[in-house]
Design a protein around this motif. Sequence first.
Motif, PDB file in Angstrom:
ATOM      1  N   TYR A 367       0.801  -1.221   0.000  1.00 26.33           N
ATOM      2  CA  TYR A 367       0.000   0.000   0.000  1.00 26.33           C
ATOM      3  C   TYR A 367       0.837   1.276   0.000  1.00 26.33           C
ATOM      4  O   TYR A 367       0.350   2.341  -0.372  1.00 26.33           O
ATOM      5  CB  TYR A 367      -0.925   0.020   1.228  1.00 26.33           C
ATOM      6  CG  TYR A 367      -1.930  -1.103   1.199  1.00 26.33           C
ATOM      7  CD1 TYR A 367      -3.152  -0.947   0.561  1.00 26.33           C
ATOM      8  CD2 TYR A 367      -1.642  -2.339   1.775  1.00 26.33           C
ATOM      9  CE1 TYR A 367      -4.071  -1.989   0.507  1.00 26.33           C
ATOM     10  CE2 TYR A 367      -2.555  -3.386   1.728  1.00 26.33           C
ATOM     11  CZ  TYR A 367      -3.770  -3.206   1.085  1.00 26.33           C
ATOM     12  OH  TYR A 367      -4.669  -4.242   1.017  1.00 26.33           O
ATOM     13  N   GLN A 368       2.084   1.150   0.434  1.00 22.13           N
ATOM     14  CA  GLN A 368       2.939   2.335   0.557  1.00 22.13           C
ATOM     15  C   GLN A 368       4.300   2.063  -0.068  1.00 22.13           C
ATOM     16  O   GLN A 368       4.833   0.955   0.051  1.00 22.13           O
ATOM     17  CB  GLN A 368       3.124   2.711   2.034  1.00 22.13           C
ATOM     18  CG  GLN A 368       1.837   3.085   2.750  1.00 22.13           C
ATOM     19  CD  GLN A 368       2.057   3.314   4.238  1.00 22.13           C
ATOM     20  OE1 GLN A 368       3.066   2.870   4.800  1.00 22.13           O
ATOM     21  NE2 GLN A 368       1.132   4.010   4.873  1.00 22.13           N
ATOM     22  N   ASP A 369       4.851   3.075  -0.721  1.00 17.55           N
ATOM     23  CA  ASP A 369       6.210   2.946  -1.242  1.00 17.55           C
ATOM     24  C   ASP A 369       7.208   3.075  -0.104  1.00 17.55           C
ATOM     25  O   ASP A 369       6.950   3.753   0.899  1.00 17.55           O
ATOM     26  CB  ASP A 369       6.476   4.023  -2.299  1.00 17.55           C
ATOM     27  CG  ASP A 369       5.713   3.746  -3.587  1.00 17.55           C
ATOM     28  OD1 ASP A 369       5.540   2.564  -3.916  1.00 17.55           O
ATOM     29  OD2 ASP A 369       5.282   4.713  -4.241  1.00 17.55           O
ATOM     30  N   PHE A 370       8.332   2.410  -0.228  1.00 19.03           N
ATOM     31  CA  PHE A 370       9.381   2.486   0.793  1.00 19.03           C
ATOM     32  C   PHE A 370      10.499   3.380   0.275  1.00 19.03           C
ATOM     33  O   PHE A 370      10.709   3.498  -0.940  1.00 19.03           O
ATOM     34  CB  PHE A 370       9.909   1.092   1.141  1.00 19.03           C
ATOM     35  CG  PHE A 370      10.275   0.254  -0.049  1.00 19.03           C
ATOM     36  CD1 PHE A 370      11.546   0.342  -0.617  1.00 19.03           C
ATOM     37  CD2 PHE A 370       9.358  -0.623  -0.615  1.00 19.03           C
ATOM     38  CE1 PHE A 370      11.894  -0.429  -1.722  1.00 19.03           C
ATOM     39  CE2 PHE A 370       9.693  -1.399  -1.725  1.00 19.03           C
ATOM     40  CZ  PHE A 370      10.960  -1.302  -2.284  1.00 19.03           C
ATOM     41  N   ALA A 435      13.572  -6.171  -4.776  1.00 21.45           N
ATOM     42  CA  ALA A 435      13.223  -4.997  -5.579  1.00 21.45           C
ATOM     43  C   ALA A 435      11.793  -4.546  -5.302  1.00 21.45           C
ATOM     44  O   ALA A 435      11.517  -3.342  -5.147  1.00 21.45           O
ATOM     45  CB  ALA A 435      13.389  -5.317  -7.065  1.00 21.45           C
ATOM     46  N   VAL A 436      10.885  -5.503  -5.209  1.00 24.54           N
ATOM     47  CA  VAL A 436       9.464  -5.178  -5.103  1.00 24.54           C
ATOM     48  C   VAL A 436       9.030  -4.858  -3.674  1.00 24.54           C
ATOM     49  O   VAL A 436       8.157  -4.023  -3.456  1.00 24.54           O
ATOM     50  CB  VAL A 436       8.617  -6.338  -5.677  1.00 24.54           C
ATOM     51  CG1 VAL A 436       7.133  -6.127  -5.412  1.00 24.54           C
ATOM     52  CG2 VAL A 436       8.870  -6.468  -7.170  1.00 24.54           C
ATOM     53  N   THR A 437       9.651  -5.511  -2.675  1.00 24.13           N
ATOM     54  CA  THR A 437       9.216  -5.333  -1.284  1.00 24.13           C
ATOM     55  C   THR A 437      10.169  -4.487  -0.454  1.00 24.13           C
ATOM     56  O   THR A 437       9.789  -3.963   0.587  1.00 24.13           O
ATOM     57  CB  THR A 437       9.048  -6.691  -0.583  1.00 24.13           C
ATOM     58  OG1 THR A 437      10.343  -7.307  -0.437  1.00 24.13           O
ATOM     59  CG2 THR A 437       8.144  -7.617  -1.385  1.00 24.13           C
ATOM     60  N   GLY A 438      11.431  -4.403  -0.878  1.00 27.59           N
ATOM     61  CA  GLY A 438      12.435  -3.675  -0.114  1.00 27.59           C
ATOM     62  C   GLY A 438      13.089  -4.504   0.964  1.00 27.59           C
ATOM     63  O   GLY A 438      14.020  -4.057   1.618  1.00 27.59           O
ATOM     64  N   ILE A 439      12.591  -5.737   1.170  1.00 27.83           N
ATOM     65  CA  ILE A 439      13.112  -6.602   2.227  1.00 27.83           C
ATOM     66  C   ILE A 439      13.407  -7.982   1.658  1.00 27.83           C
ATOM     67  O   ILE A 439      13.081  -8.271   0.504  1.00 27.83           O
ATOM     68  CB  ILE A 439      12.131  -6.719   3.411  1.00 27.83           C
ATOM     69  CG1 ILE A 439      10.756  -7.189   2.927  1.00 27.83           C
ATOM     70  CG2 ILE A 439      12.004  -5.377   4.128  1.00 27.83           C
ATOM     71  CD1 ILE A 439       9.723  -7.347   4.034  1.00 27.83           C
ATOM     72  N   LEU A 458       6.816  -2.252 -11.588  1.00 27.83           N
ATOM     73  CA  LEU A 458       7.745  -1.723 -12.594  1.00 27.83           C
ATOM     74  C   LEU A 458       8.566  -0.571 -12.031  1.00 27.83           C
ATOM     75  O   LEU A 458       9.791  -0.499 -12.238  1.00 27.83           O
ATOM     76  CB  LEU A 458       6.975  -1.265 -13.838  1.00 27.83           C
ATOM     77  CG  LEU A 458       6.279  -2.387 -14.640  1.00 27.83           C
ATOM     78  CD1 LEU A 458       5.420  -1.789 -15.745  1.00 27.83           C
ATOM     79  CD2 LEU A 458       7.312  -3.355 -15.219  1.00 27.83           C
ATOM     80  N   ALA A 459       7.931   0.299 -11.293  1.00 20.31           N
ATOM     81  CA  ALA A 459       8.638   1.440 -10.709  1.00 20.31           C
ATOM     82  C   ALA A 459       9.691   0.981  -9.705  1.00 20.31           C
ATOM     83  O   ALA A 459      10.795   1.543  -9.644  1.00 20.31           O
ATOM     84  CB  ALA A 459       7.644   2.379 -10.042  1.00 20.31           C
ATOM     85  N   ARG A 460       9.377  -0.057  -8.956  1.00 21.28           N
ATOM     86  CA  ARG A 460      10.313  -0.536  -7.934  1.00 21.28           C
ATOM     87  C   ARG A 460      11.469  -1.310  -8.566  1.00 21.28           C
ATOM     88  O   ARG A 460      12.591  -1.268  -8.045  1.00 21.28           O
ATOM     89  CB  ARG A 460       9.570  -1.384  -6.909  1.00 21.28           C
ATOM     90  CG  ARG A 460       8.625  -0.537  -6.065  1.00 21.28           C
ATOM     91  CD  ARG A 460       7.893  -1.350  -5.036  1.00 21.28           C
ATOM     92  NE  ARG A 460       6.958  -0.512  -4.297  1.00 21.28           N
ATOM     93  CZ  ARG A 460       6.124  -0.961  -3.365  1.00 21.28           C
ATOM     94  NH1 ARG A 460       6.106  -2.257  -3.065  1.00 21.28           N
ATOM     95  NH2 ARG A 460       5.302  -0.134  -2.741  1.00 21.28           N
TER      96      ARG A 460
END
Length: 476
Positions: A367-370, A435-439, A458-460
């Motif tokens: 729901y939120q970008d990191f 890439a997609v989750t940051g974790i 795609l943005a991530r």
Amino acid sequence: MKIKTRFAPSPTGYLHVGGARTALYSWLYTRHAKGAFVLRIEDTDLERSTPEAIEAIMEGMNWLKLSWDEGPYYQTKRFDRYNQVIDEMLAKGTAYRCYCSKERLEKLREEQMAKGEKARYDGHCRCDEVQKQHSHTKPHVVRFANPVDGVVVFNDLIRGPIEIANKELDDLIIRRTDGSPTYNFCVVVDDWDMEITHVIRGEDHINNTPRQINILKALGAPLPEYGHVSMILGDDGQKLSKRHGAVSVMQYRDDGYLPEALLNYLVRLGWSHGDQEIFSVPEMIDFFSLDAVSKSASAFNTEKLLWLNHHYINHLDADYVAQHLVWHMNQQGYDLSQGPDLITIIKLFGERCKTLKEMAQSCAYCYQDFSDFDADAAKKHLRPVAKEPLENIRAKIEAIADFDWEVQKIHQVIEATATELEIGMGKIGMPLRVAVTGIGQSPSVDATVFAVGKKRTLARIDKALAYINQREQTLA
């Protein structure tokens, strides 16, 4: 005879798990017998009772779905009735006015303690001579004229026969100097007027029972049957308290438990039906009996509660679980329009998360970008060697039509990338996950990508490629 039980909390704090279990046992006993369940608020402690505590009790009962058939009744609204009964008792001689000063009572107590005797009122004002010496206008309390001889015997529905000698009981104050009736007396009149047939309550009330029985007999009122439930202990064997963590029912809601899990846990905290561990509410109603309630104290086990909660998250209807999850999502401040529906979240994270709070916290990236990648995960998986797989998978993801956006399609393009580059699935799956989750940890990567959505994915990936490029420049 119609079975009628009551739950009668004092509104001096929240609804704690011990009270909730007592309410549950009373409720189940009534529902099993197709009787009536009464909610009574015992708010005679005017200094400590608060509207906030009453609201907290109601909120806890409603969250647990322990519906009541009568009430809520409030003792503070029944003072005229209590005083009417006390005046009738004074007229009949089953109660009397006591004019003893605090100083006399304190001296009496000290003398009894010095002799190793039980501190109790000596009945000084009970005789006619003392009564004739005083005017009714003089400050006084009213005491119940407890029987002097004999014993009180009752068959506890959980503990069996209990016998207490009347000489162990003193003449209980039933009305204070300020005219207000006392707890033990109000309870008796309430149970009488409300036609309570069975009183199920905590073992801390056992000492009150013979006193209340004697008052009921003096009133010529029918006697309910009594069952006293053992206390709940913490994991360390001590009485359950705040130091053991959440003891308020609504704190468990806040911590991400489903009401079904807490009810299932509480019903088994002193009751059993064979070896069965998981019970639906209809099963609890069908199987419950006081005969199967243990006399021994029960130890609270948070791990067992977590196990049950995990079970219910994954076995209750996802639409229903979502109704409870939305509160936790709102607590996290998510805009639910900026991510997948909650059914998707439940299916995605249900196996991994034991509470709804943990689930709400775990799905933040949906729901939120990191702002930054987890340092350890990025160092391990967003290396130059991951650049080509990420570029390849990005092109394939971008080529998926919006109407064709589904987990299976994403899985196919991940497999196709691995095959095309002749690398293992981990060599593409882990860089894509980070890439997609940051974790470095998430549910299956294909389902995660689906939940995050095409545009955001795609943005991530672009952000991850930029990170890799920057890392390459630094190394160069």
